[in-house]
Scaffold this active site. Structure first.
Site, PDB file in Angstrom:
ATOM      1  N   LYS A  34      25.709  16.664   3.432  1.00 48.87           N
ATOM      2  CA  LYS A  34      25.623  18.133   3.458  1.00 48.87           C
ATOM      3  C   LYS A  34      24.707  18.620   2.335  1.00 48.87           C
ATOM      4  O   LYS A  34      24.383  17.860   1.404  1.00 48.87           O
ATOM      5  CB  LYS A  34      27.026  18.722   3.297  1.00 48.87           C
ATOM      6  CG  LYS A  34      27.703  18.344   1.978  1.00 48.87           C
ATOM      7  CD  LYS A  34      29.209  18.610   1.997  1.00 48.87           C
ATOM      8  CE  LYS A  34      29.830  18.224   0.667  1.00 48.87           C
ATOM      9  NZ  LYS A  34      31.296  18.271   0.701  1.00 48.87           N
ATOM     10  N   ARG A 133      42.923  24.402   1.140  1.00 49.17           N
ATOM     11  CA  ARG A 133      41.570  24.885   1.379  1.00 49.17           C
ATOM     12  C   ARG A 133      41.392  24.899   2.894  1.00 49.17           C
ATOM     13  O   ARG A 133      41.848  25.810   3.552  1.00 49.17           O
ATOM     14  CB  ARG A 133      40.589  23.949   0.644  1.00 49.17           C
ATOM     15  CG  ARG A 133      39.309  24.600   0.259  1.00 49.17           C
ATOM     16  CD  ARG A 133      38.427  23.701  -0.590  1.00 49.17           C
ATOM     17  NE  ARG A 133      38.082  22.442   0.070  1.00 49.17           N
ATOM     18  CZ  ARG A 133      37.117  21.630  -0.346  1.00 49.17           C
ATOM     19  NH1 ARG A 133      36.421  21.931  -1.420  1.00 49.17           N
ATOM     20  NH2 ARG A 133      36.844  20.512   0.286  1.00 49.17           N
ATOM     21  N   TYR A 251      13.134  33.027 -26.004  1.00 51.96           N
ATOM     22  CA  TYR A 251      13.798  34.331 -25.852  1.00 51.96           C
ATOM     23  C   TYR A 251      15.035  34.414 -26.735  1.00 51.96           C
ATOM     24  O   TYR A 251      15.814  33.462 -26.840  1.00 51.96           O
ATOM     25  CB  TYR A 251      14.257  34.511 -24.406  1.00 51.96           C
ATOM     26  CG  TYR A 251      13.168  34.863 -23.427  1.00 51.96           C
ATOM     27  CD1 TYR A 251      12.402  36.025 -23.580  1.00 51.96           C
ATOM     28  CD2 TYR A 251      12.920  34.048 -22.326  1.00 51.96           C
ATOM     29  CE1 TYR A 251      11.419  36.351 -22.656  1.00 51.96           C
ATOM     30  CE2 TYR A 251      11.944  34.374 -21.397  1.00 51.96           C
ATOM     31  CZ  TYR A 251      11.185  35.530 -21.569  1.00 51.96           C
ATOM     32  OH  TYR A 251      10.228  35.856 -20.660  1.00 51.96           O
ATOM     33  N   MET A 299      12.629  31.015 -17.058  1.00 53.21           N
ATOM     34  CA  MET A 299      12.494  30.829 -15.608  1.00 53.21           C
ATOM     35  C   MET A 299      11.592  29.645 -15.252  1.00 53.21           C
ATOM     36  O   MET A 299      11.897  28.867 -14.354  1.00 53.21           O
ATOM     37  CB  MET A 299      11.944  32.102 -14.948  1.00 53.21           C
ATOM     38  CG  MET A 299      11.976  32.038 -13.427  1.00 53.21           C
ATOM     39  SD  MET A 299      11.284  33.489 -12.622  1.00 53.21           S
ATOM     40  CE  MET A 299      12.483  34.732 -13.054  1.00 53.21           C
TER      41      MET A 299
HETATM   42  C1  LIG Z   1      31.756  17.019   0.148  1.00 57.68           C
HETATM   43  C2  LIG Z   1      32.906  16.319   0.773  1.00 57.68           C
HETATM   44  C3  LIG Z   1      33.066  14.925   0.637  1.00 57.68           C
HETATM   45  C4  LIG Z   1      32.225  14.092  -0.308  1.00 57.68           C
HETATM   46  O1  LIG Z   1      32.827  14.107  -1.575  1.00 57.68           O
HETATM   47  P1  LIG Z   1      32.196  13.344  -2.834  1.00 57.68           P
HETATM   48  O2  LIG Z   1      33.089  13.734  -3.944  1.00 57.68           O
HETATM   49  O3  LIG Z   1      30.809  13.894  -2.981  1.00 57.68           O
HETATM   50  O4  LIG Z   1      32.191  11.902  -2.534  1.00 57.68           O
HETATM   51  C5  LIG Z   1      34.071  14.306   1.369  1.00 57.68           C
HETATM   52  N1  LIG Z   1      34.904  15.028   2.160  1.00 57.68           N
HETATM   53  C6  LIG Z   1      34.801  16.376   2.276  1.00 57.68           C
HETATM   54  C7  LIG Z   1      35.759  17.105   3.139  1.00 57.68           C
HETATM   55  C8  LIG Z   1      33.814  17.060   1.580  1.00 57.68           C
HETATM   56  O5  LIG Z   1      33.730  18.389   1.691  1.00 57.68           O
END
Ligand SMILES: *Cc1c(COP(=O)(O)O)cnc(C)c1O
Length: 356
Positions: A34, A133, A251, A299
């Site tokens: 992702k 969640r 800055y 920036m």
């Molecule tokens: C992002 C995610 C993972 C991966 O977790 P890591 O800590 O990056 O290994 C696994 N399961 C779910 C449901 C996630 O949202």
């Protein structure tokens, strides 16, 4: 014109995936890609892992799954964590059907929607074992069993809240709850472990593991083996100057030099996704020498005190900010965050270069 660059080491990514898979030989290890493979490039990371034999990918959104499907072809399973929402997400639903994506369904309404709209298509089910969640509450599992009697899920998953703290008793509680509830879906493959979860041991037979951060060389579990940095962030030195004691830098004049210093100004800033919180805290590495960030991160620019690396700090030289020398989780900790946030935030102004 030289600019910040992320060199992506696909060989390191694959080596990390194999390393993690070897920790759980009785189960199958997938890959979480992702958020553009945590900033590493979804298509390239997906292709490299699929080429190494990865058969289960996980993304958050349908559109990520569509892009991944185009990169890896029809073979691997592409699971979509946000699945089908009970709202009016007909577009996402149609995309998942068209591209053969497997939604993870997170509530009874979403489950009913998918069963009605996509008969005979595989799907996963998320059970919440304490994180509060996403996922069905344990007391909704009975109803899900009834709803899915004709078309059981292919995958049933849950997620650890505290896996990077191995001694936290919540880990064992979640694993027990999950094993008990997953047993209601004997046809489904169980899936519980993220990266840190893998180091807790005790994978369920036939499970599909879901490591993300470890593939990229990050993670904060004290049980974690050394993994390879899959990304090297470097930025070029623009100018170098010698500044007398007593003058300030950047800055807000937040850094005042206690002695004469050689300062290098580097092309990298929060406009590239490099955290502003690393002002006066973070570091770069030039020719093997660590050099501190002085003053605020702006920036487009960072100033380093390169007094300890004067012979190497010339205009055009590249300074590493994340990589094998500037370890991701150390830089992230100095920023008050985690490696996840550092790599996913790297912006489009950072050039990506892919290496086998
Ligand atoms: C992002 C995610 C993972 C991966 O977790 P890591 O800590 O990056 O290994 C696994 N399961 C779910 C449901 C996630 O949202």
């Amino acid at each position: 014109m030289s600019r910040p660059r992320a060199d992506i080491h696909l060989g390191a990514l694959v080596a990390n995936w194999r390393r993690l898979a070897a920790l759980a030989p009785a189960s199958e290890t997938g890959a979480v890609v992702k958020a553009d493979a945590y900033g590493h490039g979804l298509a390239e990371a997906g292709r490299a892992l699929a080429g190494a034999g990865c058969r289960h990918f996980f993304v958050a959104y349908p559109h990520e799954g569509v892009a991944l499907r185009a990169a890896v072809g029809a073979g691997p399973q592409v699971h979509v964590f946000h699945g089908t929402a009970s709202g009016d997400d007909t577009e996402g639903l149609a995309a998942m059907v068209e591209h053969g994506l497997t939604p993870v369904l997170n509530d009874l309404a979403g489950l009913a929607l998918w069963l009605g709209a996509a008969p005979a298509r595989p799907y996963g089910l998320h059970i919440d074992t304490g994180m509060n969640r996403l996922g069905l509450r344990p007391d909704e599992v009975g109803e899900a069993v009834n709803l899915t009697a004709e078309r059981p899920p292919a995958l049933v998953m849950s997620h650890y809240a505290c896996a990077d703290a191995p001694d936290d008793p919540m880990n064992a509680r979640q694993a027990e709850t999950f094993a008990r509830l997953a047993a209601a879906f004997p046809q489904a493959r169980p899936s519980l472990c993220n990266t840190a979860g893998l180091f807790l041991g005790g994978q369920m037979a036939g499970a599909v593991n879901r490591p993300g951060i470890g593939l990229y060389g990050g993670g904060t579990s004290p049980l974690q083996p050394e993994l390879e940095a899959a990304l090297t962030l470097t930025a070029p030195v623009l100018t170098v100057k010698t500044v007398p004691a007593g003058e300030s830098v950047g800055y807000g004049a937040t850094a005042r030099l206690g002695r004469e210093a050689t300062l290098a100004t580097v092309a990298l800033g929060y406009g590239d996704g490099f955290p502003r919180s690393l002002g006066n805290r973070g570091f770069g590495v030039i020719a093997g020498t660590e050099v501190p960030i002085v003053g605020r991160v702006s920036m487009d620019l960072i100033t380093l005190d390169v007094s300890a690396a004067k012979t190497f700090a010339k205009p055009g030289a590249r300074v590493e900010f994340i990589g094998a020398a500037a370890r991701l989780e150390r830089q992230a900790a100095l920023a008050g965050t985690l490696g996840y946030e550092l790599t996913t935030r790297l912006g489009p102004r950072v050039e990506r270069r892919f290496h086998p």
